[in-house]
Design a protein around this motif. Sequence first.
Motif, PDB file in Angstrom:
ATOM      1  N   ILE B 128       0.837  -1.201   0.000  1.00  0.00           N
ATOM      2  CA  ILE B 128       0.000   0.000   0.000  1.00  0.00           C
ATOM      3  C   ILE B 128       0.874   1.253   0.000  1.00  0.00           C
ATOM      4  O   ILE B 128       0.560   2.248  -0.656  1.00  0.00           O
ATOM      5  CB  ILE B 128      -0.915  -0.027   1.244  1.00  0.00           C
ATOM      6  CG1 ILE B 128      -2.082  -0.976   1.010  1.00  0.00           C
ATOM      7  CG2 ILE B 128      -1.436   1.354   1.565  1.00  0.00           C
ATOM      8  CD1 ILE B 128      -3.128  -0.440   0.074  1.00  0.00           C
ATOM      9  N   LEU B 132       0.815   4.044  -2.870  1.00  0.00           N
ATOM     10  CA  LEU B 132       0.564   5.469  -2.622  1.00  0.00           C
ATOM     11  C   LEU B 132       1.628   6.332  -3.276  1.00  0.00           C
ATOM     12  O   LEU B 132       1.321   7.347  -3.902  1.00  0.00           O
ATOM     13  CB  LEU B 132       0.572   5.729  -1.121  1.00  0.00           C
ATOM     14  CG  LEU B 132      -0.765   5.633  -0.423  1.00  0.00           C
ATOM     15  CD1 LEU B 132      -0.555   5.722   1.071  1.00  0.00           C
ATOM     16  CD2 LEU B 132      -1.669   6.760  -0.898  1.00  0.00           C
ATOM     17  N   ILE B 216      -6.171  -5.270  -3.077  1.00  0.00           N
ATOM     18  CA  ILE B 216      -6.414  -4.131  -2.197  1.00  0.00           C
ATOM     19  C   ILE B 216      -5.829  -2.828  -2.723  1.00  0.00           C
ATOM     20  O   ILE B 216      -6.101  -1.771  -2.180  1.00  0.00           O
ATOM     21  CB  ILE B 216      -5.875  -4.370  -0.772  1.00  0.00           C
ATOM     22  CG1 ILE B 216      -4.373  -4.598  -0.802  1.00  0.00           C
ATOM     23  CG2 ILE B 216      -6.588  -5.519  -0.099  1.00  0.00           C
ATOM     24  CD1 ILE B 216      -3.738  -4.408   0.545  1.00  0.00           C
ATOM     25  N   LEU B 219      -7.792   0.439  -3.326  1.00  0.00           N
ATOM     26  CA  LEU B 219      -8.213   1.285  -2.211  1.00  0.00           C
ATOM     27  C   LEU B 219      -7.483   2.613  -2.226  1.00  0.00           C
ATOM     28  O   LEU B 219      -7.994   3.611  -1.722  1.00  0.00           O
ATOM     29  CB  LEU B 219      -7.956   0.574  -0.875  1.00  0.00           C
ATOM     30  CG  LEU B 219      -8.749  -0.708  -0.640  1.00  0.00           C
ATOM     31  CD1 LEU B 219      -8.346  -1.334   0.674  1.00  0.00           C
ATOM     32  CD2 LEU B 219     -10.234  -0.409  -0.643  1.00  0.00           C
ATOM     33  N   VAL B 220      -6.269   2.631  -2.780  1.00  0.00           N
ATOM     34  CA  VAL B 220      -5.542   3.895  -2.867  1.00  0.00           C
ATOM     35  C   VAL B 220      -5.437   4.354  -4.323  1.00  0.00           C
ATOM     36  O   VAL B 220      -4.591   5.157  -4.665  1.00  0.00           O
ATOM     37  CB  VAL B 220      -4.143   3.802  -2.226  1.00  0.00           C
ATOM     38  CG1 VAL B 220      -4.272   3.573  -0.733  1.00  0.00           C
ATOM     39  CG2 VAL B 220      -3.317   2.701  -2.857  1.00  0.00           C
ATOM     40  N   GLY B 226     -10.022  -3.382  -5.888  1.00  0.00           N
ATOM     41  CA  GLY B 226     -10.103  -2.574  -4.673  1.00  0.00           C
ATOM     42  C   GLY B 226     -10.840  -1.261  -4.904  1.00  0.00           C
ATOM     43  O   GLY B 226     -11.528  -0.742  -4.026  1.00  0.00           O
TER      44      GLY B 226
ATOM     45  N   MET C 139      -9.488  -4.753   3.583  1.00  0.00           N
ATOM     46  CA  MET C 139     -10.925  -4.607   3.331  1.00  0.00           C
ATOM     47  C   MET C 139     -11.730  -5.000   4.552  1.00  0.00           C
ATOM     48  O   MET C 139     -12.729  -4.375   4.901  1.00  0.00           O
ATOM     49  CB  MET C 139     -11.334  -5.472   2.151  1.00  0.00           C
ATOM     50  CG  MET C 139     -10.908  -4.850   0.853  1.00  0.00           C
ATOM     51  SD  MET C 139     -11.429  -5.810  -0.514  1.00  0.00           S
ATOM     52  CE  MET C 139     -10.552  -4.943  -1.790  1.00  0.00           C
ATOM     53  N   ARG C 240      -1.086   8.385   5.747  1.00  0.00           N
ATOM     54  CA  ARG C 240      -2.056   8.719   4.710  1.00  0.00           C
ATOM     55  C   ARG C 240      -2.293  10.217   4.657  1.00  0.00           C
ATOM     56  O   ARG C 240      -2.352  10.823   3.581  1.00  0.00           O
ATOM     57  CB  ARG C 240      -3.366   7.997   4.995  1.00  0.00           C
ATOM     58  CG  ARG C 240      -4.472   8.506   4.091  1.00  0.00           C
ATOM     59  CD  ARG C 240      -5.405   7.426   3.742  1.00  0.00           C
ATOM     60  NE  ARG C 240      -5.611   7.411   2.306  1.00  0.00           N
ATOM     61  CZ  ARG C 240      -6.528   6.672   1.722  1.00  0.00           C
ATOM     62  NH1 ARG C 240      -7.260   5.862   2.439  1.00  0.00           N
ATOM     63  NH2 ARG C 240      -6.670   6.707   0.433  1.00  0.00           N
ATOM     64  N   ILE C 243       0.562  12.078   3.008  1.00  0.00           N
ATOM     65  CA  ILE C 243       0.632  11.895   1.556  1.00  0.00           C
ATOM     66  C   ILE C 243      -0.507  12.653   0.888  1.00  0.00           C
ATOM     67  O   ILE C 243      -0.316  13.284  -0.146  1.00  0.00           O
ATOM     68  CB  ILE C 243       0.620  10.400   1.181  1.00  0.00           C
ATOM     69  CG1 ILE C 243       1.934   9.773   1.638  1.00  0.00           C
ATOM     70  CG2 ILE C 243       0.452  10.223  -0.314  1.00  0.00           C
ATOM     71  CD1 ILE C 243       2.074   8.321   1.312  1.00  0.00           C
TER      72      ILE C 243
END
Lengths: 248, 267, 277
Positions: B128, B132, B216, B219-220, B226, C139, C240, C243
Motif C-alpha cells: 500500500i 501510494l 487491495i 483502495l488507494v 479494490g 478490506m 495517509r 501523503i
Amino acid sequence: MALLEISQIRKTYATGEVALRGVDISLNGEEVVAVLGLSGSGKSTLLRCINRLVEPDSGTVMLDGVNITKLNKSALRKARRNMGMIFQEFNLVERLTVLENVLSGTLGSSGTLRSIFRAFKPEDVKRGMALCARVGIIDHIRKRADQLSGGQRQRVGIARALMQRPKILLVDEPTSSLDPKIGAEVMDLMSSISKEDGIPMLISVHDVQLAKKYSDRIVGLQNGLKIFDDRTATVDSESLDRIYDMAS
Amino acid sequence: MSDAARVENPLRPGRVILRRYAAYLAATLAVLAMAQQIIVAETDWARMGSAAELLREAAAFLPNLAFMPEVLFPLLETLLMALWGTAMAVALSIPIAYLAAKNISPFYPLAYGFGRGVIVLSRSTHEIIFALLFVSALGLGPLPGILALGCRSVGFMAKTTAEAIENVIPGPIEAIEATGAGPIKVFLFGVVPQVFPIWVGNVIFQLDINLRRASILGLVGAGGIGLMFAEKMQMLEYDKAGSVVLGITAMVIVGEYFSNRIRTRLI
Amino acid sequence: MTSDEMTSGIDTIHQSYLADRRIRRIWKFVILLMTLTFGVWTVDVLNIPIERVLRMFGPLATMVTERLMPPDLYYVMEPLILASILETIEMSVLGVVGGLLIAMPMAWLGAWNVTPNRNFIYPMARAVIVVARAVPTLMWAILLVAIFGFGPFAGTLALLKSTIGFAGKLMAEQVEAIDMERVDAVRATGANEIQVFFYGILPQVKPAWVGISIYSWDSGFRGSTILGFVGAGGMGLYLRAQISVMEYHTAMGLITAVIGLVILSEALSHYLRHKLY
C-alpha cells in the motif's frame, strides 16, 4: 617427448592443508597410469591441478608442448578441451537429459548463442548419440540424468569426456561411488576405449587390485609426495605396502 | 532451559517456578492494560449501540449475489495486474539475485550489500505504501499498481533466487568448467538447471501472493478490484461491497489451490 | 552387432531426434507468439497507455530525488506520532494474542489426524482458516470500521482475523506432522479429547507453535502499520494524511520509521525464535 609432463607441483589450500609437496609425473602417448594413494594423499588435487580446476601454487604442467600453468583464462579454457575429466561423483547436471549432459562436452568449442538455447549442432548430436551407443546408454538418451543408476551415470560421464575429443583422460576415483561389479564394468569400458582410440589415461585410485589390473604404470602418492613410480608388471609388493603404512 | 536449572540447583526449584509464573502474570497484565487503553478507552461505545444493532449493521454487508457478474471484470483486471507485477518482479530480481548471492556476487561486499539492501527495503515496505507513492507520482490506474507489486515482490524473488544460487551443488559446475566452458556457459549449464525448479515454484508462489496484494491496491487508486470496493463503500452500497469481498475471497482461494497443486507437482 | 548396423541405428535415432526437435521448436514459437499476444491483450484490458509507461521514468526520478529525499525524521519524533507508534505496537500485540487464542483450537480441530470429528468439525475449522486467509485484511478492516467505528478496536479485530488465517494454517500443518503413537498412548489411558490435546498433542507441537506465534506477531506488526489508512488505528493514519496533503518529506520520514520498525520486529522475532527453540 612425453605427452603430459608434470613437474614439481605444489599446492597448499587456504585452510592450511598441504595437499601436494612437489610431484613429478610424465605420461607417454598411449599409457594408462594409475595414481595410487589413500584418501588425503593428494591424488584428486593432483588431477585437478592438471586442468587447473585447482590452481597449483608452483610447478609446471606441460601438455603436448603447451605450458598449461602459464596460460591466461581464455587460453586455459581452450587447453581444457583437450583434457576430458571423469569424476568420482559423476558430476552430471541432474536436471538435464542424458544426451544434453553428453553434449555439454562440446561447450568448450560451441557458440554462446547455441548454448543459451541448448541448440547443439546436428553433427555434434549425432556424434553424441554414437558415443552413447558406444558406452551402452543409447536407450536412455532422453531420460533425465537423475533417473539413471550409478553405473549408467558414470557411462554418461565417460561419454561427456569423450565428446571433447580429448588428448588425455583425467579420471578421478571412477569406481568409488559404485559397487565392485559395476565398477569393474566401468573400468573395462574405459580401458578398452583408451586402447582402441589411443587416448592415454591418468586414473586416481585407492584400490591396489584395480591399479594392478588396469594400468601400465603405477605412481604411488603419500602425503603429497611421490614415493614410487614403476611399470605395473615390475612394481614390487613392498612398494605397494608402503602406501598403506600410514593406515596400519 | 529451566529444566537444567532445576537439576543444577535443587534448592531453588520454587523460585524458578515462581519467577516463571510471575512472568506469565506480568505478560497477562500488560496485555490487559493494552486492551484497556486502546480498546476500552479509545472506542466510542455509545456510537456502537447494542449487539442487535451491530448485527444489523454487519448483516448489511451480506453479499448481493445479483451483483456478482459485475465483479468479474475487475477481478480479471486484478489477476492481470498480479501477472504483470510478478513479471516485473521476476525480471528485476535476476540481476539483484546475482548481486545478492554470496558465492557469485562481484566486488564483494559492495554489490552484495546493495543487493541485500534492496531486498530488505522491498520486503519491509507494505504494498500500500508503494502504491501510494507511485499513485502520487504517476496518477491513478493500474500502472502504479503494477509497479507497486513489482517493487513489493522483487525482494522475495531476489532473496529466494540468491539462496538457491548459494546452495547450488558444486560438482556439476566443476565438470562443466572442465570441458573448457566459459563463465556464461558454466552458469547456463551448471547453475541454471539446478536453480530453475526452485525458481519456478517461487514465481508461482509470488503470483498467488500478488493476487491478494493486487486486490487491495485499488483502495488507494492503484487499479484492480479494490477501487470498486472503495466506490461501493462510499456510496454506502454495503451489499455490493460484500459481493466484492466474496469475489476476492473466492479468487484467492482458487488461486491458492492451483498454486499449491502446481508447486507440489514440481517438486 | 556390426559397426554398419550400429551406424544405421544411430542414423535412425538421430533423424527422429532432429524431427522431434523441429516440432519442439515450432511449439516453442507458437507458445511465444501466444504469450506475446496475451501480453498485448492484457495491456489493452488494463487500459495502460504505452506512452505513459515510456514517460514514467522522469516523474519517478523527480519523486525519489526531490520529493522523498531527505526524509523528515524530526516529524516522527513528535509526541503525537510516537504515541501512534505505541498504539500500533499495542494493536499488533492484542490482535495477535487474541488471534492466537482462536488459531490454536482451530489448528487442533482442523488437523486431519487428530480432529475430534472429521465430517463436521474438521471442515468447519478448515473453512474458518481458509476464509480468514483469503479475505484481504485491509478490506476486512474497512468493514469493521463501518460497523464498529474508527479507532484501534477495528484494527485489532482485523489483525485477529489475519492471525487466525496465518497462524491457523501453519499450526495445523505442525499438528498434522506429529507422532500419532504418542497421541494414541494418551488416548489409551481413557483420556477425553481435551485431555488428549493437552497431554498428547500440545507437548509435541509446543516449540513449533511458539515459533509460529512469534512469527505471527512479526507479520501482524507489519500489517498493523498500514491499518490506519482506513481509520483502523495506529500510525498509518498519519502516513495517509501526510501523503494526501503532499507533505512528502514527512511521509517519507514515517515510511522510514515503518521500515526501521519492521526490520527491528523481524530481528526481534528472529532472535526470540532462535532463543526459544
